[in-house]
Design an enzyme around this catalytic site. Structure first.
Site, PDB file in Angstrom:
ATOM      1  N   ASN A   1       0.944  -1.238  -0.127  1.00 34.92           N
ATOM      2  CA  ASN A   1       0.050   0.096   0.044  1.00 34.92           C
ATOM      3  C   ASN A   1       0.785   1.248   0.009  1.00 34.92           C
ATOM      4  OD1 ASN A   1      -1.726   2.006   0.571  1.00 34.92           O
ATOM      5  ND2 ASN A   1      -2.404   1.242   2.507  1.00 34.92           N
ATOM      6  N   TRP A   2       1.003   1.903  -1.191  1.00 33.82           N
ATOM      7  CA  TRP A   2       1.851   3.130  -1.256  1.00 33.82           C
ATOM      8  C   TRP A   2       1.393   4.394  -0.585  1.00 33.82           C
ATOM      9  CZ3 TRP A   2       4.286   3.049  -7.190  1.00 33.82           C
ATOM     10  CH2 TRP A   2       4.762   1.539  -7.124  1.00 33.82           C
ATOM     11  N   LYS A   3       0.338   4.160  -0.342  1.00 34.39           N
ATOM     12  CA  LYS A   3      -0.485   5.466   0.243  1.00 34.39           C
ATOM     13  C   LYS A   3      -0.159   6.736  -0.491  1.00 34.39           C
ATOM     14  CE  LYS A   3      -0.226   3.324   4.868  1.00 34.39           C
ATOM     15  NZ  LYS A   3       0.047   3.324   6.098  1.00 34.39           N
TER      16      LYS A   3
ATOM     17  N   HIS B   1      -9.668   1.348   4.797  1.00 34.75           N
ATOM     18  CA  HIS B   1      -8.388   1.416   5.540  1.00 34.75           C
ATOM     19  C   HIS B   1      -8.588   2.405   6.407  1.00 34.75           C
ATOM     20  CE1 HIS B   1      -4.191   2.630   6.387  1.00 34.75           C
ATOM     21  NE2 HIS B   1      -3.737   1.599   5.910  1.00 34.75           N
TER      22      HIS B   1
ATOM     23  N   GLU C   1      -6.961   4.640   7.786  1.00 38.10           N
ATOM     24  CA  GLU C   1      -6.705   6.143   7.505  1.00 38.10           C
ATOM     25  C   GLU C   1      -7.736   6.825   6.706  1.00 38.10           C
ATOM     26  OE1 GLU C   1      -3.038   5.605   5.306  1.00 38.10           O
ATOM     27  OE2 GLU C   1      -2.117   4.880   7.338  1.00 38.10           O
TER      28      GLU C   1
ATOM     29  N   GLU D   1      -5.744  -4.908  10.323  1.00 37.04           N
ATOM     30  CA  GLU D   1      -4.466  -4.082  10.744  1.00 37.04           C
ATOM     31  C   GLU D   1      -4.976  -3.258  11.923  1.00 37.04           C
ATOM     32  OE1 GLU D   1      -2.474  -2.727   6.728  1.00 37.04           O
ATOM     33  OE2 GLU D   1      -4.194  -1.443   7.062  1.00 37.04           O
TER      34      GLU D   1
ATOM     35  N   GLY E   1       2.517   2.250  10.755  1.00 37.61           N
ATOM     36  CA  GLY E   1       3.468   3.200  10.593  1.00 37.61           C
ATOM     37  C   GLY E   1       4.006   3.648  11.959  1.00 37.61           C
TER      38      GLY E   1
ATOM     39  N   SER F   1       3.461  -2.302  10.236  1.00 37.12           N
ATOM     40  CA  SER F   1       4.698  -2.297  10.406  1.00 37.12           C
ATOM     41  C   SER F   1       5.335  -3.827  10.065  1.00 37.12           C
ATOM     42  CB  SER F   1       4.976  -1.886  12.132  1.00 37.12           C
ATOM     43  OG  SER F   1       4.720  -0.790  12.163  1.00 37.12           O
TER      44      SER F   1
ATOM     45  N   GLY G   1       2.910  -1.092   4.197  1.00 39.91           N
ATOM     46  CA  GLY G   1       2.936   0.114   3.918  1.00 39.91           C
ATOM     47  C   GLY G   1       4.368   0.794   3.869  1.00 39.91           C
ATOM     48  N   GLY G   2       4.876   1.209   4.733  1.00 35.09           N
ATOM     49  CA  GLY G   2       6.091   1.900   4.653  1.00 35.09           C
ATOM     50  C   GLY G   2       7.172   0.812   4.031  1.00 35.09           C
TER      51      GLY G   2
HETATM   52  P1  PGA Z   1       2.755   0.118   7.633  1.00 33.90           P
HETATM   53  O1  PGA Z   1       1.365   0.502   6.888  1.00 33.90           O
HETATM   54  O2  PGA Z   1       3.478  -0.949   7.031  1.00 33.90           O
HETATM   55  O3  PGA Z   1       3.467   1.419   7.325  1.00 33.90           O
HETATM   56  O4  PGA Z   1       2.414   0.092   9.172  1.00 33.90           O
HETATM   57  C1  PGA Z   1       0.474  -0.345   6.879  1.00 33.90           C
HETATM   58  C2  PGA Z   1      -0.894  -0.016   6.144  1.00 33.90           C
HETATM   59  O5  PGA Z   1      -1.357   1.265   6.517  1.00 33.90           O
HETATM   60  O6  PGA Z   1      -1.520  -0.734   5.361  1.00 33.90           O
END
Ligand code: PGA
Length: 249
Positions: free
Chosen positions: A9-11, A94, A96, A166, A172, A212, A233-234
């Site tokens: 997930n590149w956000k 998600h 967010e 999640e 993050g 993470s 994500g990251g």
């Molecule tokens: P993260 O994000 O790996 O940076 O914790 C995961 C996500 O939000 O899908």
């Protein structure tokens, strides 16, 4: 046997140029048929990603979509628009989006139904906040989210979907849920699906853990019975993603 599915997930990261560079860095290293690999860039980089990944097994997913076919919904994108670009997956609900863009269990359910009807593979996100974990109500929170998301979805469609657990406190933050904590909630997700649809269907649904995930914790997480993949994500923006996809090696 459920095939593992690992999605990046590149956000809101990477321009078209940046997307091309990241794909060039990762493409050969994550092109496998052992794991289903999905890149989820921003809308603007979706067609570039589809183009750059032609001839590989790597799939492309969007990070959101609207539930209506078209109309007066300024700023929104429909399932057909995604399909036209060659997108095959879509992340829905998600945390967010729930937190900053007013997504609710009800809108997630509408999007989920639409994605399935259109033939996209939905990755539906659920998970508790830190406060909910501290209050020890994570089981109820996640169970309720799963029940609401799958409302009026038939077993045959449910079987095609992916659920991503999640925990918000692990996104993050560098704080991963321990593999036991992650497995426990993923098991509750499967038990909830079992009570809704029965074992045959619940055993087909793939459940990802997200929060993470990195090259050092992926092996342990993927070794858990009810964890069938990861939503990353990251670490999906770096070479680490290749080590994650090649877990166990
Ligand atoms: P993260 O994000 O790996 O940076 O914790 C995961 C996500 O939000 O899908």
């Amino acid at each position: 046997m459920r095939k593992a599915v690992i999605a990046g997930n590149w956000k809101m990261n990477k321009t078209i140029k940046g997307a091309k560079e990241l794909i060039a860095l990762l493409k050969d290293k994550v092109n496998t048929d052992k794991v289903e690999v999905v890149f989820c860039p921003t809308y603007t980089a979706l067609s570039t990603a589809v183009e750059e990944l032609k001839g590989t097994n790597i799939k492309v997913g969007a990070q959101n979509m609207h539930w209506e076919d078209n109309g007066a919904f300024t700023g929104e994108i429909s399932a057909d628009m995604l399909l036209e670009l060659g997108v095959e997956y879509v992340i829905l609900g998600h945390s967010e989006r729930r937190q900053y863009f007013n997504e609710t269990d009800a809108t997630v359910n509408k999007k989920f139904k639409k994605a399935l009807k259109a033939g996209l593979i939905p990755i539906v996100c659920v998970g508790e906040s830190l406060g909910e974990r501290e209050a020890d109500i994570q089981k109820k929170i996640v169970t309720d989210q799963v029940i609401a998301a799958f409302n009026e979805i038939e077993a045959s469609d449910a079987a095609k979907s992916i659920v991503a657990y999640e925990p918000i406190w692990a996104i993050g933050t560098g704080k991963t849920a321990s593999s036991e904590q992650a497995e426990e909630v993923c098991r509750w997700v499967r038990e909830t699906l079992d009570s809704l649809y029965g074992t045959e269907t619940s055993q087909k649904v793939r459940i990802q853990y997200g929060g993470s995930v990195n090259a050092s914790n992926v092996d342990e997480l993927m070794g858990m019975e009810n964890i069938d993949g990861a939503l990353v994500g990251g670490a999906s923006l770096k070479e680490d993603f290749a080590s994650i996809v090649n877990f166990g090696k």
